[in-house]
Design a protein around this motif. Structure first.
Motif: not given
Length: 601
Positions: A445-447, A458-459, A451-453
């Protein structure tokens, strides 16, 4: 995940940082970080300008910026705490100078970052900038913003310039400015966006960047102009049309987009006579040119100068610095073109003593700088950042005033990275126990995902999962990160994306070497059950599997409960035991998993 060196040593014992959070865990046994660095764990060998390094960590901020934190110790002054950023020039993150809404007035580094956010200028890292007047908040040097003169001093000062591609240079900066009327009479403009003062002979120019009003408190000659062509770009020419000419005792409003020339009527006669002779409809030619420098300052998109002086010039440390230890701020350029934004805290016993300017010059050279200048220090020293996986600017040093000082301007790294949807920084639910009984499963589970910016997602998408097994493990993982533990051995679950990778390791066992049984209500371990004759007894039991004293994550459904058929007790599949009133006697309750059995009389 961004590269990270999060490690410290206290009293010969090594610690490592858990993820990005400043939670330090003691390392038992040999410290691989120290061994790889050639460091003996029990011996301090970092001989630094500021002392011996006792704590270090760094964070890859993305966009070519790496944040560094180091604590030093020396017998003479105790602890010294520095925070600095090494920036490799690029177009995704670029240095800018931030004043806020106006030249006049002050703001904290946090409010400067907030101003940036409100104006679609994402802050990544910031440090305090030029020395300033505590009365007006006006910087004491030159300021270049968006390629234009934002504030002009007289004479030359040491300065740093930033080009639009992020590259930087340090050199002297002086700007000559003048206006010439239609008859060819030319007079100097001594100051641009500086506070006009009574009794000064020189001509000031104010723009709407200065503030809403002139802040003048004396009888002054005002010439209000509009730009016909050109602007305040460095080393350029601008044509002004005269709108109004008048003398007034006190401050006036600065109209948007206008240029206001101001001087004391008792000032330089030649200057006054030329300005006083102007009438609406006349034109003036404004010119400016740099001097005292070897660099082309028209290349500078942003820049500021400082009365703090040059620390290093062409690799040579300066001399004649003022004495006294204080908090310090500096900026320098390395031979490879990378830029160091540096702060050292001070005036705080036990935390950080501070340093002389000469010491900071030597520290900047130690960090590889071939050119460096000293910025405002003392209570002004501040550094802050938006760390990967967050969207809030936080001050990361401890200003010596105990609160953030309101200053004139700041140097920021502006984050121009676009939103990409490519995972870069991921935080996961904690999995403190990585030991599993075969037959169990786990959903990774990623909490939190950025992103790279460094935009929040959202998920977690755009990654693949795979399992590598060692020994007899045969664990599987599906495309969504659902793990099914099988066999006996070690399992490595790999999460891989374009700019992100992480590996989780798990130990898997088919057969434990011990089963322990507990009273579910009290948590008491149960090794036998005794009931007085004629009594009735009901107990909810739970079982756990262990290997070498380590509990395995398991499911209740994996355990098989049985009695020996004596009739004195019954047990269901969930471990609920009922002892009957059948007179005296005994029996055995057993629980089994993976070939290991625990018998309870």
């Amino acid at each position: 995940m961004p590269a990270r060196f999060c490690h410290k040593r206290n009293e010969g014992v090594c610690y490592i940082m858990q993820d990005r959070k400043r939670i330090w865990k003691r390392i038992t046994g040999k410290c691989m970080i120290c061994m790889m660095a050639g460091i003996l764990v029990q011996t301090s060998v970092f001989a630094e300008v500021l002392g011996t390094a006792t704590e270090q960590w760094s964070t890859d901020m993305g966009g070519g910026a790496v944040y560094n934190h180091t604590v030093f110790y020396s017998d003479s002054v105790g602890n010294q705490t520095e925070n600095y950023v090494v920036y490799t020039p690029n177009s995704e993150v670029v240095p800018i100078v931030v004043n806020g809404e106006s030249v006049y007035g002050t703001r904290t580094i946090s409010s400067a970052a907030e101003y940036m956010e409100q104006n679609n200028l994402r802050p990544l890292i910031g440090i305090n900038g030029d020395y300033f007047s505590t009365k007006t908040g006006i910087p004491m040097g030159y300021t270049i913003i968006d390629g234009e003169i934002y504030s002009k001093e007289s004479g030359t000062q040491d300065a740093i310039g930033f080009r639009s591609d992020g590259t930087a240079f340090i050199d002297k900066l002086g700007i000559d400015a003048s206006v010439e009327n239609e008859s060819g009479v030319k007079i100097p403009i001594q100051y641009i966006n500086k506070w006009p003062q009574d009794g000064f002979s020189w001509v000031y120019m104010l723009t709407d960047d200065y503030g809403d009003t002139t802040k003048t408190n004396f009888n002054a000659l005002y010439v209000i102009c509009s730009a016909i062509s050109g602007d305040l770009s460095v080393n350029s020419e601008m044509t002004l049309g005269v709108d109004e000419v008048f003398i007034y005792d006190g401050e006036i409003a600065i109209p948007d987009g206008k240029y206001v020339l101001i001087m004391d009527p008792d000032g330089e006669p030649e200057c006054f006579n030329m300005l006083a002779s102007l009438a609406p409809g006349n034109t003036l030619t404004f010119r400016n040119s740099t001097y005292g420098t070897t660099r082309d300052w028209s290349e500078a998109e942003y820049g500021l100068s400082t009365i703090g002086g040059r620390l290093i010039e062409n690799g040579t440390v300066g001399s004649g610095f003022e004495a006294g230890a204080s908090p310090r701020t500096a900026v320098g350029v390395r031979e490879d073109g990378s830029v160091v934004f540096y702060t050292l805290d001070g005036r705080q016993s036990g935390y950080s003593y501070g340093a002389r300017i000469e010491t900071i010059a030597n520290r900047m050279k130690e960090l590889g700088c071939v050119d460096a200048i000293n910025l405002d220090g003392g209570g002004s020293t501040a550094i802050g950042a938006v760390f990967p996986g967050t969207n809030s600017f936080v001050v990361t040093n401890k200003p010596s005033d105990g609160v953030q000082r309101r200053c004139a301007n700041y140097i920021f790294l502006r984050d121009m990275r676009p939103q990409t949807g490519i995972p870069w920084y991921v935080e996961w639910r904690e999995y403190e126990n990585r030991n599993y009984l075969a037959g169990t499963s786990l959903q990774l589970e990623a909490t939190s995902v950025y992103d790279t910016g460094n935009y929040k997602m959202d998920s977690l998408t755009g990654v693949t999962y795979s399992a590598d097994n060692e020994g007899g493990a045969t664990t599987e993982v599906d495309e969504n990160g659902y793990i099914s533990f099988k066999g006996t051995g070690t399992t490595y679950i790999n999460v891989t994306g374009e700019s992100y990778s992480k590996t989780f390791d798990f130990a898997v066992y088919e057969t434990p070497d011990e089963i322990r049984v507990y009273n579910e209500a009290t948590g008491e371990e149960i090794n036998e059950i005794t009931v007085d004759e004629g009594g009735m007894y009901n107990i909810d039991l739970e079982a756990s599997a262990y290997v070498n004293g380590i509990r395995l994550e398991s499911y209740p459904s994996l355990f098989r409960w049985e009695t020996d058929g004596s009739g004195i007790a019954e047990v269901d599949e969930d471990g609920v035991v009922s002892v009957h009133d059948n007179g005296s006697g005994g029996g055995v309750l057993s629980v089994t998993v993976g070939g290991c059995t625990k018998a309870i009389p």
